[in-house]
Design a protein around this motif. Structure first.
Motif, mmCIF file in Angstrom:
data_model
loop_
_atom_site.group_PDB
_atom_site.id
_atom_site.type_symbol
_atom_site.label_atom_id
_atom_site.label_comp_id
_atom_site.label_asym_id
_atom_site.label_seq_id
_atom_site.Cartn_x
_atom_site.Cartn_y
_atom_site.Cartn_z
ATOM 1 N N ILE A 32 0.869 -1.180 0.000
ATOM 2 C CA ILE A 32 0.000 0.000 0.000
ATOM 3 C C ILE A 32 0.908 1.233 0.000
ATOM 4 C CG2 ILE A 32 -1.872 1.215 1.200
ATOM 5 C CD1 ILE A 32 -2.427 -1.387 2.763
ATOM 6 N N THR A 33 0.613 2.188 -0.877
ATOM 7 C CA THR A 33 1.414 3.423 -0.893
ATOM 8 C C THR A 33 0.568 4.577 -0.349
ATOM 9 O OG1 THR A 33 0.765 3.824 -3.172
ATOM 10 C CG2 THR A 33 2.872 2.701 -2.832
ATOM 11 N N TYR A 34 1.271 5.560 0.213
ATOM 12 C CA TYR A 34 0.573 6.677 0.865
ATOM 13 C C TYR A 34 1.019 8.017 0.304
ATOM 14 C CZ TYR A 34 -0.632 2.957 4.067
ATOM 15 O OH TYR A 34 -1.110 1.787 4.582
ATOM 16 N N THR A 35 0.110 8.978 0.332
ATOM 17 C CA THR A 35 0.448 10.343 -0.103
ATOM 18 C C THR A 35 1.198 11.036 1.026
ATOM 19 O OG1 THR A 35 -1.576 11.257 0.815
ATOM 20 C CG2 THR A 35 -1.683 10.494 -1.479
ATOM 21 N N GLU A 38 -1.152 11.924 3.834
ATOM 22 C CA GLU A 38 -1.507 10.808 4.721
ATOM 23 C C GLU A 38 -0.373 10.523 5.708
ATOM 24 O OE1 GLU A 38 -4.469 8.462 1.601
ATOM 25 O OE2 GLU A 38 -2.319 8.043 1.592
ATOM 26 N N GLY A 81 3.297 0.329 4.760
ATOM 27 C CA GLY A 81 2.411 -0.309 3.772
ATOM 28 C C GLY A 81 3.022 -1.542 3.119
ATOM 29 N N THR A 124 -4.040 -0.155 8.677
ATOM 30 C CA THR A 124 -5.077 0.889 8.684
ATOM 31 C C THR A 124 -4.699 2.042 9.609
ATOM 32 O OG1 THR A 124 -6.271 -0.152 10.502
ATOM 33 C CG2 THR A 124 -6.915 -0.824 8.285
ATOM 34 N N SER A 156 -8.724 8.070 4.623
ATOM 35 C CA SER A 156 -8.122 7.325 3.509
ATOM 36 C C SER A 156 -7.082 6.290 3.950
ATOM 37 C CB SER A 156 -7.490 8.303 2.518
ATOM 38 O OG SER A 156 -6.513 9.087 3.179
ATOM 39 N N HIS A 166 -9.136 3.390 4.713
ATOM 40 C CA HIS A 166 -9.810 2.898 3.505
ATOM 41 C C HIS A 166 -8.855 2.122 2.603
ATOM 42 C CE1 HIS A 166 -13.047 6.233 4.022
ATOM 43 N NE2 HIS A 166 -13.043 5.348 4.991
ATOM 44 N N LYS A 167 -7.590 2.571 2.540
ATOM 45 C CA LYS A 167 -6.593 1.856 1.719
ATOM 46 C C LYS A 167 -6.345 0.454 2.276
ATOM 47 C CE LYS A 167 -4.121 5.643 -0.474
ATOM 48 N NZ LYS A 167 -2.865 6.410 -0.567
ATOM 49 N N LEU A 170 -9.340 -1.762 1.530
ATOM 50 C CA LEU A 170 -9.355 -2.205 0.128
ATOM 51 C C LEU A 170 -8.316 -3.311 -0.103
ATOM 52 C CD1 LEU A 170 -11.285 -1.060 -1.919
ATOM 53 C CD2 LEU A 170 -9.421 0.317 -2.873
ATOM 54 N N PHE A 171 -7.145 -3.135 0.519
ATOM 55 C CA PHE A 171 -6.091 -4.150 0.404
ATOM 56 C C PHE A 171 -6.584 -5.481 0.984
ATOM 57 C CE2 PHE A 171 -2.496 -6.489 2.211
ATOM 58 C CZ PHE A 171 -1.680 -6.626 1.103
#
Ligand SMILES: [Zn+2]
Length: 355
Positions: A220-223, A226, A246, A281, A300, A303-304, A307-308
């Motif tokens: 999972i990558t983050y901005t 975030e 992530g 999370t 988010s 949420h990421k 989704l993962f």
């Protein structure tokens, strides 16, 4: 998402959406004729205290299932390969005789004395239990006013160990301590089992299948926003700011003693092979059951992870539908680990307590 809606310190607000996402994906594949079989989605309430799944299992709701899938929010992406602690909850009640605490205390028998002596005994017992054992308690009743000798008192006690057999060993000692405390205080004592949970029966074959799908989906990558949010909320909480992890951890070896904590997934894993994962999370090294988890689980970052988890569950479920040999291997490992022991709900013989 509803503004101001409640979150959850363990991330349980995300359970349903991720699991339902996976179930719907499978349902659509079945409907399109791409895979054959049945998928069933379970809503399982009251995990934290009332052990909802145990009541459902007791009613036989998992008896016809081949493989059960689950996930849990976390600060790391990992396939489930560690067990959990078995636990039993007890209520220890003491019954004495009330009297005026100053005028005629010799006519009274203090139930509170019984409860206190019981806990003295429990605390001495701690020296003689294995390091994997955890014992914790609170007083549920301890009298009302100092000038009346309390005729009732009660202690709510939990005993945990890595295996159910370990809990049973400590339970025997605890029963004697309750009896002894009652005798010392000259009051009656009664131990009632409220409920209990099994440790998770790990399934390595299933975990390997989950791992390969998690690896295929990728980290999972983050901005920057975030990561800043995660760091800021950790700083606010007074914890180290390590960003958000992530990446996907490689499959570990199963430790002989799990980390502290119990789950009603344990009971299911003795009825049907259980395959699952944790998904990130919340920020790295988040203090669990805290506001950090609640806040990140409602945005988010959560949420990421959700989704993962959903994708990992769905793709692994696809493997199970398509690969009969994999299902057989998972079942064979399950039977081998379970041996001759059969699951039995540790619950009173009553209807579920739905308030
Ligand atoms: Zn939880």
């Amino acid at each position: 998402m509803k503004e101001g809606a409640p979150g959850h310190g363990c991330g349980h607000n995300m359970f349903g959406a991720a699991s339902l996402g996976a179930a719907v994906a499978i349902k659509e594949l079945i409907a399109a004729g791409k895979i054959k079989g049945t998928v069933r989605f379970y809503g399982t309430p009251a995990e934290e205290d009332r052990e909802g799944k145990v009541w459902m299992a007791k009613a036989g709701l998992f008896d016809d299932v081949d493989i059960c899938f689950d996930w849990h929010p976390a600060a790391e992406n990992k396939a489930n390969i560690q067990s959990s602690q078995a636990v039993t909850h007890y209520m220890i009640e003491f019954k004495g005789k009330s009297a005026h605490a100053a005028a005629d205390p010799w006519n009274g028998r203090s139930a509170l004395d019984g409860a206190e002596l019981f806990n003295v005994g429990i605390n001495f017992l701690r020296e003689h239990v294995k390091p994997s054992v955890r014992i914790h308690y609170v007083y549920k009743a301890a009298g009302n006013v100092p000038n009346v000798i309390p005729d009732t008192a009660s202690v709510w006690l939990w005993i945990r160990d890595s295996k159910r057999t370990g809990v049973a060993d400590v339970e025997k000692r605890m029963m004697d301590i309750a009896k002894g405390a009652g005798m010392m205080a000259g009051v009656q004592s009664k131990v009632t089992i409220i409920s209990g949970l099994y440790e998770i029966l790990v399934n390595e074959t299933g975990a390997k299948a989950m791992q390969s799908n998690m690896d295929a989906i990728g980290p999972i990558t983050y901005t920057k926003e975030e990561i800043d949010f995660g760091n800021n909320i950790m700083k606010e909480y007074g914890k180290e700011q390590l960003g958000i992890d992530g990446h996907i951890f490689p499959l570990e070896a199963t430790r002989p003693d799990p980390d502290g904590g119990s789950t009603d997934v344990g009971d299911i894993s003795w009825i049907v092979p259980e395959v699952g994962l944790t998904a990130t999370t919340a920020p790295a090294k988040s203090p669990w059951h805290s506001w950090v988890v609640v806040a990140c689980g409602g945005m988010s970052i959560g949420h990421k992870g959700l989704l993962f988890a959903s994708k990992s569950l769905a793709t692994t479920m696809c493997d199970m539908f398509e690969n009969e040999q994999l299902r057989k291997d998972i079942r064979a490992e399950f039977e081998k680990r379970r041996g001759t022991e059969r699951w039995k709900a540790i619950l009173p013989d009553v209807m579920p307590p739905i308030e």
